[in-house]
Design a protein around this motif. Structure first.
Motif, PDB file in Angstrom:
ATOM      1  N   HIS A 467       0.807  -1.228   0.000  1.00 24.44           N
ATOM      2  CA  HIS A 467       0.000   0.000   0.000  1.00 24.44           C
ATOM      3  C   HIS A 467       0.838   1.276   0.000  1.00 24.44           C
ATOM      4  CE1 HIS A 467      -3.729   2.263   0.248  1.00 24.44           C
ATOM      5  NE2 HIS A 467      -4.378   1.119   0.124  1.00 24.44           N
ATOM      6  N   ILE A 468       2.145   1.154  -0.189  1.00 24.73           N
ATOM      7  CA  ILE A 468       2.898   2.369  -0.535  1.00 24.73           C
ATOM      8  C   ILE A 468       2.513   2.612  -1.992  1.00 24.73           C
ATOM      9  CG2 ILE A 468       5.206   3.310  -0.994  1.00 24.73           C
ATOM     10  CD1 ILE A 468       6.124   1.889   1.551  1.00 24.73           C
ATOM     11  N   LEU A 469       1.827   3.702  -2.239  1.00 24.48           N
ATOM     12  CA  LEU A 469       1.160   3.854  -3.536  1.00 24.48           C
ATOM     13  C   LEU A 469       2.151   3.889  -4.688  1.00 24.48           C
ATOM     14  CD1 LEU A 469      -1.646   6.366  -2.505  1.00 24.48           C
ATOM     15  CD2 LEU A 469      -1.677   3.866  -2.499  1.00 24.48           C
ATOM     16  N   GLU A 470       3.344   4.408  -4.433  1.00 19.94           N
ATOM     17  CA  GLU A 470       4.361   4.429  -5.485  1.00 19.94           C
ATOM     18  C   GLU A 470       4.802   2.996  -5.827  1.00 19.94           C
ATOM     19  OE1 GLU A 470       4.384   6.668  -2.923  1.00 19.94           O
ATOM     20  OE2 GLU A 470       3.867   8.406  -4.151  1.00 19.94           O
ATOM     21  N   HIS A 471       4.878   2.130  -4.826  1.00 21.55           N
ATOM     22  CA  HIS A 471       5.267   0.739  -5.083  1.00 21.55           C
ATOM     23  C   HIS A 471       4.168   0.028  -5.856  1.00 21.55           C
ATOM     24  CE1 HIS A 471       8.093   0.798  -1.292  1.00 21.55           C
ATOM     25  NE2 HIS A 471       8.304   1.799  -2.120  1.00 21.55           N
ATOM     26  N   GLU A 472       2.957   0.269  -5.429  1.00 19.61           N
ATOM     27  CA  GLU A 472       1.795  -0.307  -6.105  1.00 19.61           C
ATOM     28  C   GLU A 472       1.774   0.112  -7.584  1.00 19.61           C
ATOM     29  OE1 GLU A 472      -1.742   0.781  -3.944  1.00 19.61           O
ATOM     30  OE2 GLU A 472      -2.937   0.921  -5.760  1.00 19.61           O
ATOM     31  N   ASP A 473       1.997   1.410  -7.815  1.00 19.30           N
ATOM     32  CA  ASP A 473       1.943   1.926  -9.187  1.00 19.30           C
ATOM     33  C   ASP A 473       3.028   1.341 -10.099  1.00 19.30           C
ATOM     34  OD1 ASP A 473      -0.334   3.459  -9.050  1.00 19.30           O
ATOM     35  OD2 ASP A 473       0.694   5.370  -8.697  1.00 19.30           O
ATOM     36  N   VAL A 474       4.185   1.014  -9.523  1.00 21.95           N
ATOM     37  CA  VAL A 474       5.209   0.414 -10.384  1.00 21.95           C
ATOM     38  C   VAL A 474       5.099  -1.111 -10.425  1.00 21.95           C
ATOM     39  CG1 VAL A 474       6.868   2.312 -10.166  1.00 21.95           C
ATOM     40  CG2 VAL A 474       7.043   0.343  -8.601  1.00 21.95           C
ATOM     41  N   GLY A 475       4.066  -1.670  -9.806  1.00 24.44           N
ATOM     42  CA  GLY A 475       3.803  -3.093 -10.023  1.00 24.44           C
ATOM     43  C   GLY A 475       3.974  -4.011  -8.834  1.00 24.44           C
ATOM     44  N   MET A 476       4.035  -3.492  -7.627  1.00 24.16           N
ATOM     45  CA  MET A 476       4.132  -4.364  -6.449  1.00 24.16           C
ATOM     46  C   MET A 476       2.726  -4.832  -6.057  1.00 24.16           C
ATOM     47  SD  MET A 476       6.323  -3.601  -3.017  1.00 24.16           S
ATOM     48  CE  MET A 476       6.779  -4.920  -1.872  1.00 24.16           C
ATOM     49  N   MET A 477       2.135  -5.579  -7.019  1.00 23.35           N
ATOM     50  CA  MET A 477       0.739  -6.018  -6.888  1.00 23.35           C
ATOM     51  C   MET A 477       0.604  -7.409  -7.505  1.00 23.35           C
ATOM     52  SD  MET A 477      -1.966  -3.003  -7.811  1.00 23.35           S
ATOM     53  CE  MET A 477      -1.538  -2.797  -9.529  1.00 23.35           C
ATOM     54  N   GLY A 478      -0.378  -8.133  -7.037  1.00 25.53           N
ATOM     55  CA  GLY A 478      -0.706  -9.408  -7.644  1.00 25.53           C
ATOM     56  C   GLY A 478      -2.216  -9.576  -7.652  1.00 25.53           C
ATOM     57  N   GLN A 479      -2.680 -10.667  -8.292  1.00 26.08           N
ATOM     58  CA  GLN A 479      -4.122 -10.905  -8.365  1.00 26.08           C
ATOM     59  C   GLN A 479      -4.436 -12.301  -7.850  1.00 26.08           C
ATOM     60  OE1 GLN A 479      -6.051  -9.262 -11.993  1.00 26.08           O
ATOM     61  NE2 GLN A 479      -4.163  -9.902 -12.988  1.00 26.08           N
ATOM     62  N   ILE A 480      -5.536 -12.397  -7.155  1.00 31.61           N
ATOM     63  CA  ILE A 480      -6.012 -13.696  -6.703  1.00 31.61           C
ATOM     64  C   ILE A 480      -7.420 -13.918  -7.224  1.00 31.61           C
ATOM     65  CG2 ILE A 480      -6.754 -12.755  -4.445  1.00 31.61           C
ATOM     66  CD1 ILE A 480      -6.038 -15.584  -3.288  1.00 31.61           C
ATOM     67  N   GLU A 481      -7.646 -15.127  -7.694  1.00 33.47           N
ATOM     68  CA  GLU A 481      -8.993 -15.462  -8.160  1.00 33.47           C
ATOM     69  C   GLU A 481      -9.674 -16.322  -7.107  1.00 33.47           C
ATOM     70  OE1 GLU A 481      -9.243 -17.517 -11.900  1.00 33.47           O
ATOM     71  OE2 GLU A 481     -11.438 -17.524 -11.823  1.00 33.47           O
ATOM     72  N   ILE A 482     -10.843 -15.887  -6.686  1.00 31.59           N
ATOM     73  CA  ILE A 482     -11.641 -16.652  -5.721  1.00 31.59           C
ATOM     74  C   ILE A 482     -12.766 -17.341  -6.504  1.00 31.59           C
ATOM     75  CG2 ILE A 482     -12.937 -16.536  -3.554  1.00 31.59           C
ATOM     76  CD1 ILE A 482      -9.901 -15.642  -3.435  1.00 31.59           C
ATOM     77  N   TYR A 483     -12.796 -18.679  -6.373  1.00 34.66           N
ATOM     78  CA  TYR A 483     -13.745 -19.457  -7.180  1.00 34.66           C
ATOM     79  C   TYR A 483     -14.682 -20.270  -6.309  1.00 34.66           C
ATOM     80  CZ  TYR A 483     -10.461 -23.221  -6.135  1.00 34.66           C
ATOM     81  OH  TYR A 483      -9.672 -24.123  -5.487  1.00 34.66           O
TER      82      TYR A 483
END
Ligand code: C2O
Ligand code: CU
Ligand code: CU
Length: 483
Positions: A467-483
């Protein structure tokens, strides 16, 4: 000319902050080892002392467009605005339904909610409901749910979670940091039968105060993200509260409730009161603790919230300062005669069954990066890649580790959308009181390993990220699919 200079000075102070180990702000380097009581923090630089020259103001409570039984309708518009933060200098800002920040949306558990969302900005945005347990499609407002300029969309959901102080903010890929910095953020309160029966202070802005902390740099009075942006962490020298520079809160001499949001882009706050006055921690991100817990300080990473109860009858004299480390963020001016009010210490109940808490982790995530390679599990965000999958309604243990690389390491606030989770352990030990309630964001210090019990009540695709927005913006993010 002045602006250039301001930028250079800011950059220099950030670097200086990295190289000195004064106070508690030293980032870890590769030779550092985790010791008890030692803290490796984000690069910080000196915050200016706030003298309390202006009265703190509060975001308005948003009036519903309509209510009908269990149904409530709100309208929210992201728009351009202007603010005067310092004497006579007007600066361009963004706000929701106004010039800066947004109104408080109040919801109740069980309510069927409709929100009309309008983008009046000159650029795309999204409306993300941070901490809300909604289906992970467009309603969550992650980077997939872009609303183009001039477009209105309507979302609908039912509130299925307990009382909590949540917030909303934009989440467009690559522009979240800038849009939040310019002013897009607001609070969302959920109430339920428990929150109403506890008789905690709940008169808005009278004994129940929203406190939105945001550090900013005003360059000759102007707020210009592009001039101060820093991928490592965009830090400011001025902490504004609820959009007010140099604020003072006036409060009655009784127990008051502060709902504190770290709405900063990057800064981690180490909050305490003058003379280390104790206070009661009531709630964390996702709601009440089982019982109020007495503390003298707490750590609040970007995106995190706490609700605390401060007994102003215990203050000698008529002021009490709220501090970050040893810097005054806000003096509280206490007025009137002392009023003794008793509140329950028992707040709510919940637990993670032992057989789940003792399971080995089924998901592990490493966080790394300090200067430029901000990665989760060694990877940068790819919108076409699903990183993790989990079954709806099933609790899994995740292990989050902040690893150290050649770059060094810094604290990263780890956030997951669409869920409120419980912290099982930090480095194998029982977490501190401030991590014993429901959380959606946790500050993970370098070399720490945190185990959390995570359950998603709804289906869909959700983000997890720093949640450091600069880190998030450069791609420190992932996705999870809940099924
Ligand atoms: Cu508060 Cu994905 O964010
Ligand atoms: Cu979120
Ligand atoms: Cu980070």
């Amino acid at each position: 000319m002045m602006k250039k200079l301001g930028y250079v000075l800011l950059a220099a102070t950030i670097l200086a902050g990295c190289n000195t180990s004064e106070d508690t702000s030293a980032p870890a380097s590769t030779h550092a080892h985790s010791h008890e009581g030692e803290r490796y923090d984000n690069p910080q630089h000196m915050l200016q002392e706030n003298l309390g020259e202006q009265a703190l103001t509060f975001p308005p409570l948003l009036t519903p467009t309509s209510t009908d039984g269990n149904q409530i309708v709100y309208e929210l518009t992201a728009q351009q605005g202007n603010m005067t933060f310092v004497d006579g200098v007007e600066t361009a800002t963004y706000g929701y339904n106004g010039n800066f920040l947004g109104p408080v949306l109040r919801l109740e558990q069980g309510q069927e909610v409709t929100i009309k969302l309008t983008n009046d900005l000159p650029e795309p945005t999204t409306f993300h409901w941070h901490g809300l347990e909604v289906a992970g499609d467009a309603r969550d407002g992650g980077p997939h749910a872009v609303i183009e300029p001039g477009v209105t969309e309507t979302i609908q959901f039912t509130v299925n979670q307990q009382a909590a102080t949540l917030w909303y903010h934009p989440h467009p890929m690559g522009y979240t940091a800038k849009q939040v910095y310019k002013g897009l953020a607001g609070l969302l309160y959920i109430e339920d039968a428990t929150s109403k029966s506890l008789h905690l202070p709940n008169d808005y802005a009278i004994n129940d105060f929203p406190i939105i902390l945001q550090d900013r740099t005003l360059l000759d009075g102007e707020l210009v993200y592009e001039e101060v942006a820093n991928t490592m962490s965009t830090l400011g020298d001025t902490v504004m509260i609820n959009g007010v520079v140099n604020p003072a809160l006036t409060a009655p001499k009784e127990k008051v409730r502060l709902r504190i949001l770290n709405g900063s882009n990057a800064l981690t706050y180490y909050l305490k009161f003058e003379n280390d006055m104790p206070f009661q921690l009531l709630a964390t991100d996702g709601g009440f603790l089982q019982e109020a817990s007495e503390l003298t300080k707490l750590t609040l990473g970007a995106g995190e919230r706490v609700e605390i109860l401060v007994d102003l009858t215990q203050v000698e004299g008529n002021t009490l300062a709220l501090l970050n480390n040893d810097t005054v963020l806000m003096p509280i001016n206490i007025t009137g005669d002392a009023k003794e009010i008793q509140y329950d210490k028992e707040l709510t109940t919940f637990d993670v069954p032992d057989e789940i808490a003792q399971q080995e982790p089924t998901k592990s995530i490493t966080m790394e990066g300090m200067t430029e390679n901000f990665l989760l599990n060694g990877q940068s965000f790819d919108p076409d890649r699903i990183d993790l999958r989990q079954k709806q309604g099933v609790t899994e243990i995740w292990e989050i580790e902040n690893i150290i690389t050649d770059e060094g390491a810094m604290a990263h606030p780890f956030h997951i959308h669409g869920t409120q989770f419980l912290v099982i352990s930090v480095n194998g030990k029982t977490p501190d009181a401030s991590m014993q309630g429901y959380k959606d964001t946790i500050t993970v210090q370098p070399m720490d390993k945190v185990r959390i019990a995570v359950r998603f009540p709804e289906k869909g695709i959700y983000m997890f990220h720093c949640h450091i927005l600069e880190h998030e913006d450069v791609g420190m993010m992932g996705q999870i699919e809940i099924y």
